[in-house]
Design a protein around this motif. Structure first.
Motif, PDB file in Angstrom:
ATOM      1  N   ILE A   1       1.870 -11.113  12.397  1.00 29.48           N
ATOM      2  CA  ILE A   1       2.383 -10.050  11.522  1.00 29.48           C
ATOM      3  C   ILE A   1       2.423 -10.524  10.074  1.00 29.48           C
ATOM      4  O   ILE A   1       2.022  -9.803   9.140  1.00 29.48           O
ATOM      5  CB  ILE A   1       3.779  -9.605  11.996  1.00 29.48           C
ATOM      6  CG1 ILE A   1       3.681  -8.923  13.364  1.00 29.48           C
ATOM      7  CG2 ILE A   1       4.438  -8.680  10.977  1.00 29.48           C
ATOM      8  CD1 ILE A   1       5.020  -8.683  14.036  1.00 29.48           C
TER       9      ILE A   1
ATOM     10  N   ILE B   1       0.728  -8.977   6.501  1.00 29.37           N
ATOM     11  CA  ILE B   1       1.521  -8.692   5.299  1.00 29.37           C
ATOM     12  C   ILE B   1       0.962  -9.469   4.107  1.00 29.37           C
ATOM     13  O   ILE B   1       0.793  -8.925   3.009  1.00 29.37           O
ATOM     14  CB  ILE B   1       3.002  -9.039   5.536  1.00 29.37           C
ATOM     15  CG1 ILE B   1       3.600  -8.109   6.603  1.00 29.37           C
ATOM     16  CG2 ILE B   1       3.804  -8.939   4.232  1.00 29.37           C
ATOM     17  CD1 ILE B   1       4.996  -8.499   7.061  1.00 29.37           C
TER      18      ILE B   1
ATOM     19  N   LYS C   1       3.258  -2.508   5.093  1.00 28.56           N
ATOM     20  CA  LYS C   1       4.029  -2.673   6.328  1.00 28.56           C
ATOM     21  C   LYS C   1       4.012  -1.410   7.176  1.00 28.56           C
ATOM     22  O   LYS C   1       4.066  -1.475   8.409  1.00 28.56           O
ATOM     23  CB  LYS C   1       5.468  -3.078   6.004  1.00 28.56           C
ATOM     24  CG  LYS C   1       5.578  -4.468   5.398  1.00 28.56           C
ATOM     25  CD  LYS C   1       7.026  -4.842   5.130  1.00 28.56           C
ATOM     26  CE  LYS C   1       7.116  -6.244   4.540  1.00 28.56           C
ATOM     27  NZ  LYS C   1       8.533  -6.643   4.298  1.00 28.56           N
TER      28      LYS C   1
ATOM     29  N   ILE D   1       1.197  -1.496   9.818  1.00 33.48           N
ATOM     30  CA  ILE D   1       1.075  -2.645  10.722  1.00 33.48           C
ATOM     31  C   ILE D   1       1.737  -2.313  12.059  1.00 33.48           C
ATOM     32  O   ILE D   1       2.919  -1.989  12.123  1.00 33.48           O
ATOM     33  CB  ILE D   1       1.739  -3.898  10.130  1.00 33.48           C
ATOM     34  CG1 ILE D   1       1.034  -4.302   8.829  1.00 33.48           C
ATOM     35  CG2 ILE D   1       1.699  -5.053  11.138  1.00 33.48           C
ATOM     36  CD1 ILE D   1       1.717  -5.456   8.102  1.00 33.48           C
TER      37      ILE D   1
ATOM     38  N   ILE E   1       7.904  -3.246   9.841  1.00 38.27           N
ATOM     39  CA  ILE E   1       6.568  -2.706  10.092  1.00 38.27           C
ATOM     40  C   ILE E   1       6.648  -1.385  10.861  1.00 38.27           C
ATOM     41  O   ILE E   1       7.730  -0.964  11.288  1.00 38.27           O
ATOM     42  CB  ILE E   1       5.685  -3.723  10.841  1.00 38.27           C
ATOM     43  CG1 ILE E   1       6.245  -4.007  12.248  1.00 38.27           C
ATOM     44  CG2 ILE E   1       5.545  -5.007  10.032  1.00 38.27           C
ATOM     45  CD1 ILE E   1       5.329  -4.868  13.109  1.00 38.27           C
TER      46      ILE E   1
END
Length: 541
Positions: free
Chosen positions: A223, A227, A233, A236, A335
């Motif tokens: 993750i 970013i 975000k 994602i 996210i």
């Protein structure tokens, strides 16, 4: 104004408030999608229904790329399923797959203009809700062509329909190979979201390490990479695995097949362990479950076409504890939500807790703002205290002697300890027998007699103080006395209570009493364990 008008106004105001509340909930609830590939077509509706309303999007395998780079609408497509999903408010966004066929993937990218137009036409024809591009196994030389395909899809597919992309997890920042195929930042300019395949940290190969399919660190770093690449975000989505991998540790099978990271459904783990009397274990460092077992000579077990024969095996897989650990992460990073590969392989209770934990409601009976909420969440995340069910903690229930023993054994990482003897007659076949005998043998606690533990009796405050004193042997400052009026110096629990009090871990009541024979609740135990977490962690160093 008469009372009828007033009643009408109040009713309308209530309706508006409820509508606003529903709107807020829908806005704050995190996104969740899953892939649909396994099982019979007749099971598809049931597979989605058992998620209990958790899914916003289901992604079935309706679109394949042929070796010639053409769109193939697969035999799986059913208009009746699409209609049923729309009745349930679930969007159907098929995934476009080359199934790791490099030739098909490359030719599809070369033929991307026609491929994109054909996909857009199929979406319109079958009343689908978009496409999830899942091209894998193609090298970094086709990175720009892949991005261009996604741009074309966004151009040809109506803006109210989804264009999303499955991307390889890339926690190490590789720029070459198939990981380098995905230009995260540029893809996010055209896609509604990137579904990070945050799994296959281990894979099926002799070169693969033996270990988790997706450790918590691997999941988080995947993750963070997105970013850091500049992906918003809100675009994602982190993917979780509903499967594990198995290794044979002592060479090939009798059929001369090497078992090196073979994938298996999470549903297959328990039957294997039960059949061969294996051990279910949990690795705190990686927050991953694993299991070991031995197939005796002359016995075997089939996993698909693979015949497991005599020998030693290990499985790394996902269980409730490891999934819950991952479900905390999306909110921590802000996210969009989660995805998963794939329906049909999750264990039956997964959807009891999935949506709750994804949206930071860890236990239905521990409301936000509860005095012990943070303590309960912390100790449950560490695995020291678990819920009484997948979704409840029972915070006000009285803590039993058996529960106290289990919690301490977990916190001190002695779950795998094998007691040399079993002394308590009243714990035979009790769910906590092993942990109780472990705690006795390691000197944490004692029975009421040498053969009686009384596991289901409440654990009193002074008994708990004595247990903790046994474990930590805190020093006593004789110049500071117990301030509690109901704990005289000659009382058997005076020193343990004094020691724990001097550490600042326990307090009395407003009337200057300690109530040594008082009972502890599960919430109070969670708060105490949370306050003492540094002591437990230091003891393990």
């Amino acid at each position: 104004m008469n009372k009828y008008k007033l009643l009408l106004i109040l009713t309308l105001m209530l309706c508006i408030l409820l509508q606003n509340s529903d709107s807020t909930n829908s806005q704050t609830r995190l996104f969740n999608m899953s892939y649909l590939y396994f099982g019979s077509l007749s099971s598809y509706i049931h597979q989605v229904d058992k998620t209990k309303g958790s899914l916003n999007v289901v992604a079935p395998n309706y679109f394949d790329i042929t070796k010639e780079g053409q769109l193939d609408i697969t035999w799986r497509l059913q208009s009746s399923f699409i209609a049923e999903m729309h009745k349930r408010g679930v969007r159907v966004v098929p995934f476009l797959a080359n199934h790791w066929d490099q030739t098909a993937g490359i030719n599809g990218l070369i033929n991307r203009e026609k491929l994109a137009k054909d996909i857009a036409l199929a979406i319109e024809q079958y009343n689908l809700d978009g496409v999830n591009v899942d091209i894998e196994g193609v090298g970094h030389g086709y990175r720009d062509a892949h991005t261009e395909l996604v741009r074309l899809l966004r151009e040809y597919i109506p803006s109210h329909k989804e264009v999303s992309v499955a991307v390889a997890a890339n926690p190490s920042g590789w720029n070459t190979g198939w990981h380098g195929f995905y230009d995260y930042q540029r893809l996010s300019n055209h896609a509604d979201y990137l579904m990070i395949m945050a799994y296959d940290e281990s894979w099926e190969s002799p070169e693969s390490p033996i270990g988790p399919v997706s450790s918590l660190s691997f999941f988080e770093r995947s993750i963070k990479y997105a970013i850091n690449q500049g992906v918003p975000k809100s675009k994602i989505v982190a993917g979780l695995p509903f499967y594990g991998r198995i290794w044979k540790l002592d060479g090939p099978t009798l059929e001369n097949r090497s078992i090196t990271g073979l994938g298996l459904s999470s549903l297959r783990v328990d039957p294997l362990i039960q059949k061969f009397n294996g051990k279910l274990l949990f690795d705190d460092k990686t927050q991953s479950a694993y299991a070991t077992f031995k197939i005796p000579t002359g016995q075997s077990f089939f996993l698909g076409s693979a015949k497991l024969t005599e020998g030693d095996y290990v499985i790394w897989y996902e269980n409730e504890q490891s999934i819950k650990a991952k479900l905390r992460v999306p909110n921590q990073y802000g996210i969009k939500g989660t995805g998963s590969w794939a329906l049909y392989h999750e264990t039956p209770n997964t959807w009891d807790y999935y949506t709750l934990w994804l949206n930071s409601t860890y236990f239905t009976d521990v409301p936000i703002g509860n005095w012990a909420e943070a303590n309960i969440n912390h100790v449950s995340q560490k695995g020291w205290m678990k819920g009484t069910t997948s979704t409840t903690f029972s915070p006000n229930s009285t803590l039993t002697r058996a529960q106290g023993a289990v919690i301490l054994v977990r916190a001190l990482e002695n779950e795998n300890y094998e007691p040399k003897s079993y002394q308590f007659k009243d714990t035979v076949r009790h769910w906590a027998q092993k942990e109780i005998e472990t705690a006795r043998e390691l000197g944490y606690l004692h029975g009421k007699t040498s053969v009686k533990f009384d596991p289901n009796s409440p654990l009193t405050r002074e008994q708990l103080a004595k247990i903790l004193y046994n474990i930590f042997d805190y020093p006593l400052n004789e110049n500071i006395q117990v301030p509690f009026t109901d704990v005289p110096i000659e009382h058997w629990s005076y020193e343990p209570i004094l020691a724990i009090y001097q550490q600042g871990h326990i307090k009395g009541y407003d009337d200057d009493t300690f109530r040594p024979r008082g009972l502890s609740t599960r919430a109070q135990m969670a708060a105490l364990m949370d306050r003492m977490s540094a002591d437990f962690e230091n003891r393990l160093k």
